[in-house]
Design a protein around this motif. Structure first.
Motif, short mmCIF file in Angstrom:
data_model
loop_
_atom_site.label_atom_id
_atom_site.label_comp_id
_atom_site.label_asym_id
_atom_site.label_seq_id
_atom_site.Cartn_x
_atom_site.Cartn_y
_atom_site.Cartn_z
N LYS A 1 64.48 102.17 43.74
CA LYS A 1 64.83 102.67 45.07
C LYS A 1 63.61 103.05 45.89
O LYS A 1 63.68 103.11 47.12
CB LYS A 1 65.75 103.89 44.94
CG LYS A 1 67.11 103.55 44.38
CD LYS A 1 67.95 104.81 44.24
CE LYS A 1 69.28 104.48 43.58
NZ LYS A 1 70.08 105.69 43.36
N SER A 2 62.49 103.29 45.22
CA SER A 2 61.28 103.70 45.95
C SER A 2 60.48 102.51 46.47
O SER A 2 59.52 102.68 47.20
CB SER A 2 60.39 104.57 45.06
OG SER A 2 59.87 103.80 44.00
N LEU A 3 60.87 101.28 46.12
CA LEU A 3 60.17 100.10 46.62
C LEU A 3 60.53 99.83 48.07
O LEU A 3 61.69 99.99 48.47
CB LEU A 3 60.53 98.87 45.79
CG LEU A 3 60.03 98.81 44.35
CD1 LEU A 3 60.56 97.56 43.67
CD2 LEU A 3 58.53 98.85 44.28
N SER A 4 59.54 99.40 48.83
CA SER A 4 59.80 99.01 50.20
C SER A 4 60.51 97.66 50.20
O SER A 4 60.52 96.95 49.18
CB SER A 4 58.49 98.90 50.99
OG SER A 4 57.76 97.77 50.55
N LYS A 5 61.06 97.27 51.35
CA LYS A 5 61.71 95.97 51.46
C LYS A 5 60.72 94.85 51.13
O LYS A 5 61.06 93.90 50.40
CB LYS A 5 62.30 95.79 52.85
CG LYS A 5 63.00 94.46 53.03
CD LYS A 5 63.55 94.30 54.43
CE LYS A 5 64.20 92.94 54.59
NZ LYS A 5 64.70 92.70 55.94
N ASP A 6 59.49 94.96 51.65
CA ASP A 6 58.47 93.94 51.39
C ASP A 6 58.12 93.85 49.90
O ASP A 6 57.98 92.76 49.36
CB ASP A 6 57.19 94.23 52.20
CG ASP A 6 57.39 93.98 53.69
OD1 ASP A 6 58.32 93.24 54.05
OD2 ASP A 6 56.61 94.54 54.48
N GLU A 7 58.00 95.00 49.24
CA GLU A 7 57.71 95.00 47.80
C GLU A 7 58.85 94.36 47.02
O GLU A 7 58.63 93.60 46.08
CB GLU A 7 57.48 96.43 47.30
CG GLU A 7 56.18 97.04 47.77
CD GLU A 7 56.07 98.51 47.42
OE1 GLU A 7 54.96 98.92 47.02
OE2 GLU A 7 57.08 99.25 47.54
N LEU A 8 60.06 94.66 47.43
CA LEU A 8 61.23 94.10 46.76
C LEU A 8 61.29 92.58 46.95
O LEU A 8 61.54 91.84 46.00
CB LEU A 8 62.50 94.75 47.32
CG LEU A 8 63.70 94.82 46.42
CD1 LEU A 8 63.37 95.50 45.12
CD2 LEU A 8 64.84 95.51 47.11
N MET A 9 61.05 92.12 48.16
CA MET A 9 61.07 90.69 48.45
C MET A 9 59.96 89.96 47.67
O MET A 9 60.15 88.84 47.24
CB MET A 9 60.92 90.43 49.95
CG MET A 9 62.10 90.94 50.78
SD MET A 9 63.68 90.28 50.24
CE MET A 9 63.57 88.64 50.86
N GLU A 10 58.82 90.61 47.51
CA GLU A 10 57.72 90.00 46.79
C GLU A 10 58.06 89.72 45.32
O GLU A 10 57.55 88.79 44.72
CB GLU A 10 56.47 90.93 46.86
CG GLU A 10 55.22 90.28 46.34
CD GLU A 10 54.02 91.19 46.50
OE1 GLU A 10 53.20 91.21 45.56
OE2 GLU A 10 53.90 91.87 47.53
N LEU A 11 58.97 90.49 44.79
CA LEU A 11 59.41 90.27 43.40
C LEU A 11 60.11 88.94 43.23
O LEU A 11 60.07 88.33 42.17
CB LEU A 11 60.36 91.38 42.95
CG LEU A 11 59.81 92.78 42.80
CD1 LEU A 11 60.91 93.75 42.45
CD2 LEU A 11 58.71 92.81 41.76
N PHE A 12 60.76 88.48 44.28
CA PHE A 12 61.58 87.28 44.18
C PHE A 12 60.97 86.04 44.81
O PHE A 12 61.46 84.94 44.59
CB PHE A 12 62.96 87.54 44.79
CG PHE A 12 63.69 88.64 44.08
CD1 PHE A 12 64.30 88.39 42.86
CD2 PHE A 12 63.74 89.92 44.60
CE1 PHE A 12 64.98 89.40 42.19
CE2 PHE A 12 64.40 90.93 43.93
CZ PHE A 12 65.01 90.68 42.72
N PHE A 13 59.94 86.20 45.61
CA PHE A 13 59.35 85.05 46.28
C PHE A 13 57.88 84.98 46.13
O PHE A 13 57.18 85.81 45.86
CB PHE A 13 59.70 85.05 47.78
CG PHE A 13 61.19 85.06 48.02
CD1 PHE A 13 61.94 83.91 47.83
CD2 PHE A 13 61.83 86.22 48.41
CE1 PHE A 13 63.31 83.92 48.05
CE2 PHE A 13 63.20 86.22 48.63
CZ PHE A 13 63.93 85.08 48.44
#
Length: 120
Positions: free
Chosen positions: A108-120
Protein backbone atom coordinates in the motif's frame (compact mmCIF):
# COMPACT_ATOMS: atom_id res chain seq x y z
CA UNK A 1 18.77 -42.90 -14.99
CA UNK A 2 20.79 -45.05 -12.59
CA UNK A 3 23.79 -44.83 -14.94
CA UNK A 4 23.58 -41.02 -14.87
CA UNK A 5 23.63 -40.99 -11.05
CA UNK A 6 26.58 -43.37 -10.99
CA UNK A 7 28.49 -41.24 -13.51
CA UNK A 8 27.64 -38.03 -11.61
CA UNK A 9 28.89 -39.57 -8.35
CA UNK A 10 32.11 -40.60 -10.09
CA UNK A 11 32.64 -37.04 -11.37
CA UNK A 12 31.92 -35.52 -7.95
CA UNK A 13 34.25 -37.99 -6.22
CA UNK A 14 37.06 -37.17 -8.65
CA UNK A 15 36.58 -33.45 -7.97
CA UNK A 16 36.36 -33.95 -4.21
CA UNK A 17 39.58 -36.01 -4.29
CA UNK A 18 41.42 -33.27 -6.24
CA UNK A 19 41.83 -35.48 -9.30
CA UNK A 20 40.38 -32.70 -11.48
CA UNK A 21 40.66 -28.93 -11.06
CA UNK A 22 37.35 -27.80 -12.56
CA UNK A 23 33.79 -29.02 -12.09
CA UNK A 24 31.25 -27.63 -14.56
CA UNK A 25 27.63 -27.88 -13.54
CA UNK A 26 24.38 -26.49 -14.81
CA UNK A 27 22.00 -24.64 -12.52
CA UNK A 28 19.46 -27.23 -13.61
CA UNK A 29 21.24 -29.75 -11.36
CA UNK A 30 19.39 -28.50 -8.29
CA UNK A 31 17.85 -31.12 -6.09
CA UNK A 32 20.48 -33.74 -6.90
CA UNK A 33 22.23 -33.50 -3.53
CA UNK A 34 25.64 -32.41 -4.81
CA UNK A 35 28.22 -31.36 -2.26
CA UNK A 36 31.34 -29.77 -3.71
CA UNK A 37 33.25 -28.84 -0.56
CA UNK A 38 36.65 -28.86 -2.30
CA UNK A 39 35.66 -25.82 -4.37
CA UNK A 40 37.59 -22.59 -4.01
CA UNK A 41 35.56 -20.58 -6.52
CA UNK A 42 32.12 -20.53 -8.09
CA UNK A 43 31.67 -18.76 -11.40
CA UNK A 44 28.13 -18.06 -12.57
CA UNK A 45 28.09 -17.37 -16.28
CA UNK A 46 24.45 -18.15 -16.96
CA UNK A 47 22.25 -16.27 -14.50
CA UNK A 48 18.94 -17.88 -13.69
CA UNK A 49 15.63 -16.02 -13.60
CA UNK A 50 15.09 -17.39 -10.13
CA UNK A 51 17.79 -15.99 -7.85
CA UNK A 52 17.07 -18.70 -5.25
CA UNK A 53 18.06 -21.42 -7.73
CA UNK A 54 21.27 -19.56 -8.50
CA UNK A 55 22.03 -19.15 -4.80
CA UNK A 56 21.41 -22.86 -4.27
CA UNK A 57 24.15 -23.59 -6.78
CA UNK A 58 26.53 -21.38 -4.80
CA UNK A 59 25.59 -23.07 -1.53
CA UNK A 60 26.64 -26.48 -2.91
CA UNK A 61 30.13 -25.37 -1.92
CA UNK A 62 29.17 -24.26 1.58
CA UNK A 63 28.13 -27.63 2.91
CA UNK A 64 29.30 -29.34 6.07
CA UNK A 65 32.97 -30.11 5.61
CA UNK A 66 33.94 -26.92 3.77
CA UNK A 67 37.10 -25.44 5.28
CA UNK A 68 38.04 -22.98 2.53
CA UNK A 69 36.88 -19.49 1.72
CA UNK A 70 34.95 -19.75 -1.54
CA UNK A 71 34.97 -16.84 -3.96
CA UNK A 72 31.82 -16.30 -6.00
CA UNK A 73 32.01 -14.50 -9.34
CA UNK A 74 29.31 -13.58 -11.83
CA UNK A 75 30.26 -13.08 -15.46
CA UNK A 76 27.79 -10.68 -17.04
CA UNK A 77 28.31 -9.16 -20.48
CA UNK A 78 27.19 -5.57 -20.87
CA UNK A 79 23.96 -5.01 -22.82
CA UNK A 80 23.15 -8.73 -22.88
CA UNK A 81 20.12 -10.75 -21.85
CA UNK A 82 22.18 -11.86 -18.86
CA UNK A 83 22.54 -8.24 -17.77
CA UNK A 84 18.76 -7.81 -18.02
CA UNK A 85 18.24 -10.96 -15.94
CA UNK A 86 20.71 -9.60 -13.36
CA UNK A 87 18.75 -6.34 -13.12
CA UNK A 88 15.47 -8.24 -12.72
CA UNK A 89 17.04 -10.37 -9.98
CA UNK A 90 18.19 -7.23 -8.17
CA UNK A 91 14.71 -5.68 -8.37
CA UNK A 92 13.13 -8.87 -7.10
CA UNK A 93 15.58 -9.01 -4.20
CA UNK A 94 14.96 -5.36 -3.31
CA UNK A 95 11.22 -6.04 -3.21
CA UNK A 96 11.66 -9.13 -1.08
CA UNK A 97 13.93 -7.25 1.30
CA UNK A 98 11.50 -4.36 1.47
CA UNK A 99 8.44 -6.45 2.26
CA UNK A 100 9.85 -9.49 4.00
CA UNK A 101 13.01 -8.37 5.77
CA UNK A 102 12.07 -4.80 6.63
CA UNK A 103 8.38 -4.88 7.48
CA UNK A 104 8.29 -1.07 7.58
CA UNK A 105 6.82 -0.89 4.07
CA UNK A 106 4.00 -2.74 2.44
CA UNK A 107 2.37 -2.82 -0.97
CA UNK A 108 0.00 0.00 0.00
CA UNK A 109 2.96 2.33 0.48
CA UNK A 110 4.08 2.02 -3.17
CA UNK A 111 3.32 4.88 -5.50
CA UNK A 112 1.36 4.25 -8.69
CA UNK A 113 4.60 4.58 -10.71
CA UNK A 114 6.42 2.08 -8.46
CA UNK A 115 3.53 -0.34 -8.76
CA UNK A 116 3.40 -0.03 -12.55
CA UNK A 117 7.16 -0.57 -12.75
CA UNK A 118 6.68 -4.01 -11.19
CA UNK A 119 4.62 -5.13 -14.16
CA UNK A 120 6.20 -3.33 -17.10
Amino acid sequence: MQLQRKKRKEYVDRFQNNEVDVFLISLKAEGTGLNLTQAEAVIHFDPWWNLSAQNQATYRDYRIGQHKNVQVHKLIMKDSIEEKIQKLQNKKKELADMFVENNERNIKSLSKDELMELFF
